[in-house]
Design a protein around this motif. Structure first.
Motif, PDB file in Angstrom:
ATOM      1  N   MET A  36       0.792  -1.222  -0.004  1.00  0.00           N
ATOM      2  CA  MET A  36      -0.116  -0.117   0.013  1.00  0.00           C
ATOM      3  C   MET A  36       0.831   1.174   0.115  1.00  0.00           C
ATOM      4  O   MET A  36       0.568   2.139  -0.990  1.00  0.00           O
ATOM      5  N   GLN A  37       1.987   1.230   0.790  1.00  0.00           N
ATOM      6  CA  GLN A  37       2.934   2.320   0.983  1.00  0.00           C
ATOM      7  C   GLN A  37       3.536   2.631  -0.578  1.00  0.00           C
ATOM      8  O   GLN A  37       3.656   3.707  -1.028  1.00  0.00           O
ATOM      9  N   THR A  38       3.965   1.703  -1.212  1.00  0.00           N
ATOM     10  CA  THR A  38       4.574   1.810  -2.599  1.00  0.00           C
ATOM     11  C   THR A  38       3.560   2.334  -3.597  1.00  0.00           C
ATOM     12  O   THR A  38       4.021   2.918  -4.585  1.00  0.00           O
ATOM     13  N   GLU A  39       2.050   2.284  -3.201  1.00  0.00           N
ATOM     14  CA  GLU A  39       1.170   2.631  -4.248  1.00  0.00           C
ATOM     15  C   GLU A  39       0.616   3.775  -3.786  1.00  0.00           C
ATOM     16  O   GLU A  39      -0.091   4.708  -4.621  1.00  0.00           O
ATOM     17  N   GLY A  40       1.001   4.573  -2.514  1.00  0.00           N
ATOM     18  CA  GLY A  40       0.967   5.824  -2.422  1.00  0.00           C
ATOM     19  C   GLY A  40      -0.055   6.160  -1.009  1.00  0.00           C
ATOM     20  O   GLY A  40      -0.140   7.360  -0.714  1.00  0.00           O
ATOM     21  N   GLN A  42       0.177   7.123   2.756  1.00  0.00           N
ATOM     22  CA  GLN A  42       0.970   8.046   3.296  1.00  0.00           C
ATOM     23  C   GLN A  42       0.940   8.064   4.808  1.00  0.00           C
ATOM     24  O   GLN A  42       1.836   8.681   5.693  1.00  0.00           O
ATOM     25  N   LEU A  43       0.047   7.330   5.837  1.00  0.00           N
ATOM     26  CA  LEU A  43      -0.109   7.327   6.927  1.00  0.00           C
ATOM     27  C   LEU A  43       0.676   6.113   7.581  1.00  0.00           C
ATOM     28  O   LEU A  43       0.624   5.007   7.041  1.00  0.00           O
ATOM     29  N   PRO A  44       0.808   6.232   8.998  1.00  0.00           N
ATOM     30  CA  PRO A  44       1.350   5.161   9.800  1.00  0.00           C
ATOM     31  C   PRO A  44       0.124   3.955   9.750  1.00  0.00           C
ATOM     32  O   PRO A  44      -0.950   4.126   9.671  1.00  0.00           O
ATOM     33  N   TYR A  45       0.773   2.806   9.745  1.00  0.00           N
ATOM     34  CA  TYR A  45      -0.120   1.531   9.977  1.00  0.00           C
ATOM     35  C   TYR A  45      -1.140   1.814  11.038  1.00  0.00           C
ATOM     36  O   TYR A  45      -2.416   1.413  10.788  1.00  0.00           O
ATOM     37  N   ASP A 645      -8.069   8.503  -0.033  1.00  0.00           N
ATOM     38  CA  ASP A 645      -6.913   8.719  -0.753  1.00  0.00           C
ATOM     39  C   ASP A 645      -5.669   8.347   0.353  1.00  0.00           C
ATOM     40  O   ASP A 645      -6.084   7.626   1.192  1.00  0.00           O
ATOM     41  N   GLY A 646      -4.694   8.597  -0.077  1.00  0.00           N
ATOM     42  CA  GLY A 646      -3.517   7.830   0.812  1.00  0.00           C
ATOM     43  C   GLY A 646      -3.389   8.655   1.919  1.00  0.00           C
ATOM     44  O   GLY A 646      -2.396   8.516   2.865  1.00  0.00           O
TER      45      GLY A 646
END
Length: 703
Positions: A36-40, A42-45, A645-646
């Motif tokens: 998910m991070q690689t796709e955008g 932006q927030l912590p788990y 969104d991210g």
């Protein structure tokens, strides 16, 4: 579930786009979060599930069949227009047709309460497999397991309620019964309608555009949760209740998206069968074909009566929409099964699994593909009858519903000679002439399609002897003469009860269904066991990979990107804009589903103007965008799911899938599968320019 193991392994190892998956949140795999991070994202788990402001706290189960999202500190809920369809219909009359004309409550006092509606917040979820699956449990029959699971669920739910009376607990199987999760919910039952646009926009395109792309449907409605004024907790409807103040709500974003933007849905997908065997898919193909055929016959009758009467249209709008949605889905799913050769792909995977079993020795004495094939073949004829039976006599007409009701455990009022049934006046929900013709038409269709005389209900003898084989004359007689339709108490001990043809009709249906279920249970338990073992073997063979469970109407996360797709060398585009809707509106004289009120044409002409569309137009494209595509993995039940969104900001609501991905309930094709969402800016535009809902826009505080 990808075609071969290698492709999935590489996708996760390389961090590339692997958007398939309906993931539970409490145990979201770290590998999935990293992708998910690689796709955008932006927030912590923790911002997904554990934090005080985790976005999961804004997502709701909407009335047990859809999803929704809380968008204000005063409990406003966004969901799809088609999810609010029945509530809108129930408040509509010929004089005040909110379905046709829309509705906006200009004050709290004008917000409309709804019977039998609710929203549920998930409070907690945990894996309880080790407490359930004991050696004794494994030896139980299917029936005994169901009794045992019910008793455990009741006991655990009682414990939860003793600590907090506003909570309830559900115990459900995951991974085809290989795991069990306990989920705790808090239900709010005072849910009020606040805003809906006219049906012409909320259902724009109708069946013409259903499951299709491009789309311009403004598929949303607005409700509000009400709570106890003293506790801010759940309460039955009361005029003294006040708007609920949620722990967290979703922030609405005006920033939009572009192709490649991160997109995430959270919601309650109803049912998928991604682990299903090739034999199971062949059976699903049969079920789809029967469902499509019978519903097509029924809907032709409904449509004709709806077109002839506004009063009938109001009563049947919701029923027609519910029926036609999965009529078209069934047609599309079978088309996709054929076009991608899905059965052959499954057979190849099963051959691969056999090789692994032979080499590893695991499951070799348990999972038997030859046995699975044999029991599915035994069930095939029964399934044909069962599907025709369900589609003909369940949720089709009022008399059939009442006739089955009195023979299926319904508790009569009174005792002895005073024992009786009384059907409440529900004439506002059906039209006798319409339902009567539906019944007659479906009775005729059932006899033509079910050729095995063993499964023809006994009342067909009455049709032949007393009505010359004319099914419609029989249906006319039942609606005109049966005590079930007279609106008077029905006394069980009177001779007229047993002699009544409607009562006998219900008894014959009940006896046939009982016989069908008995025969199906003889083979179904074996099928369930083999399908469970197939899932277990797959999980073991691919144990280095993260796996999600099939959907079962529990809260799930799916992630992906805003993205178009390509059919035959033609790119789909990833969004639609106001001019495309205006063009379709101009075709209303030729296509009924594109008919709108004149003011809507003016609105869309304004929306096509860059200056007049401000502040709702997209800063990058200069267009007021209407609907958009993402690679999110959704299914029925995801309707109304928020698209984030991210940064966990709301950018739209999921409302449909595309025609080319209708096999996704059993196979996710990442190249073709798309989620269709309605842009939040389109929704706000309609609330502003059509509804003039200033108080709601201020409350939502879009940024």
């Amino acid at each position: 579930m990808k075609k071969i193991l290698l492709s999935l392994s590489c996708l996760f190892a390389m961090g590339a786009s692997a958007d398939e998956g309906m993931w539970t949140l409490y145990n979201l795999p770290q590998a999935v979060y990293e992708t998910m991070q690689t796709e955008g994202y932006q927030l912590p788990y923790d911002k997904l599930y554990k934090a005080d402001d985790a976005i999961v706290k804004a997502v709701v189960n909407f009335s047990g069949y859809c999803s929704g999202v809380v968008v204000s500190p005063d409990g406003l809920v966004f969901t799809n227009h088609h999810c609010g369809f029945e509530a809108i219909r129930s408040h509509s009359t010929v004089e005040h047709d909110y379905m046709l004309n829309g509705f906006y409550a200009k004050s709290y006092e004008e917000e409309l309460p709804n019977k039998n509606m609710f929203v549920s917040f998930m409070v907690d979820q945990k894996d309880v497999t080790d407490e359930i699956v004991t050696p004794r449990f494994k030896e139980m029959s299917k029936a005994d397991r169901e009794v045992f699971l019910d008793s455990i669920e009741n006991a655990w739910s009682k414990n939860v309620k003793s600590a907090d009376s506003t909570l309830r607990l559900e115990l459900k199987p995951f991974y085809e019964g290989n795991r069990y999760y306990a989920t705790t919910y808090r239900d709010f039952t005072d849910l009020r309608l606040v805003f809906t646009i006219p049906k012409s926009m909320g259902k724009f395109g109708g069946e013409t555009d259903n499951w299709m792309w491009p789309r311009q449907t403004c598929d949303f409605s607005v409700f509000r949760i009400y709570a106890d004024p003293k506790t801010n907790g759940p309460a039955e409807y009361s005029k003294d209740n006040v708007p609920y103040h949620p722990e967290h709500w979703a922030r609405v974003s005006m920033d939009g998206y572009q192709e490649g933007s991160f997109a995430m849905t959270m919601g309650y997908p109803g049912s998928t069968s991604r682990y299903l065997s090739s034999y199971g898919i062949q059976e699903r193909y049969l079920q789809n074909a029967i469902r499509a055929q019978v519903r097509g016959v029924k809907q032709e009758v409904m449509k004709r009566h709806m077109d002839a009467s506004e009063a009938v249209r109001i009563k049947y709008d919701s029923k027609y929409a519910q029926s036609s949605n999965y009529w078209k889905n069934s047609i599309g799913m079978n088309k996709c099964i054929d076009s991608i050769g899905l059965i052959g792909q499954k057979q190849q995977f099963e051959a691969q699994l056999r090789t692994w079993m032979d080499n590893s020795g695991l499951y070799k004495d348990q999972l038997d593909f030859n046995s699975m094939q044999s029991v599915y073949e035994k069930r095939q004829e029964l399934m044909k009858v069962y599907m025709h039976f369900i589609e003909t006599f369940y949720r089709t007409d009022e008399l059939s519903t009442r006739a089955r009701f009195i023979h299926n455990g319904a508790q009569p009022e009174g005792k002895g000679k005073r024992a009786r049934y009384t059907f409440k006046d529900n004439n506002e929900t059906f039209d006798a002439a319409t339902d009567c013709e539906i019944l007659g038409t479906l009775l005729k269709n059932f006899r033509e399609k079910v050729t095995n005389k063993e499964y023809i209900p006994a009342f067909y003898q009455t049709i032949d002897k007393k009505f010359g084989g004319d099914c419609q004359k029989y249906a006319d007689y039942l609606y005109s003469n049966s005590i079930l339709m007279k609106g008077k108490p029905i006394y069980l001990n009177k001779k007229s009860f047993k002699k009544d043809l409607g009562v006998q009709f219900g008894l014959d249906l009940t006896e046939l269904m009982g016989a069908l279920r008995t025969e199906m249970e003889k083979v179904s338990e074996n099928i369930d066991q083999q399908e469970q073992l197939l899932c277990a073997a797959k999980l073991r063979m691919e144990e280095e990979l993260p796996h999600y469970s099939d959907a079962n109407f529990t809260l799930r996360l799916s992630y992906g990107q805003v993205k178009e797709y390509n059919i035959g060398g033609h790119p789909s585009g990833y969004y639609t804009a106001a001019p495309s809707l205006h063009q379709k509106m101009m075709q209303g004289d030729k296509i009924e589903d594109y008919i709108v009120e004149p003011e809507m044409k003016t609105l869309m002409a304004d929306a096509s103007n860059k200056q007049k569309a401000n502040p709702y137009r997209d800063a990058k494209t200069g267009q007021m965008q209407l609907c958009f595509l993402t690679t999110n993995d959704i299914t029925g039940g995801n309707s109304g799911s928020p698209i984030f969104d991210g940064q966990n900001r709301l950018i739209g609501l999921a409302f449909d899938g595309n025609w080319d991905s209708l096999s996704s309930d059993i196979f996710f094709d990442s190249k073709l599968a798309r989620c269709i969402g309605v842009d939040i800016r389109y929704m706000l535009f309609m609330m502003d320019r059509w509804g003039h809902a200033d108080r709601l826009l201020k409350e939502i505080n879009a940024q």
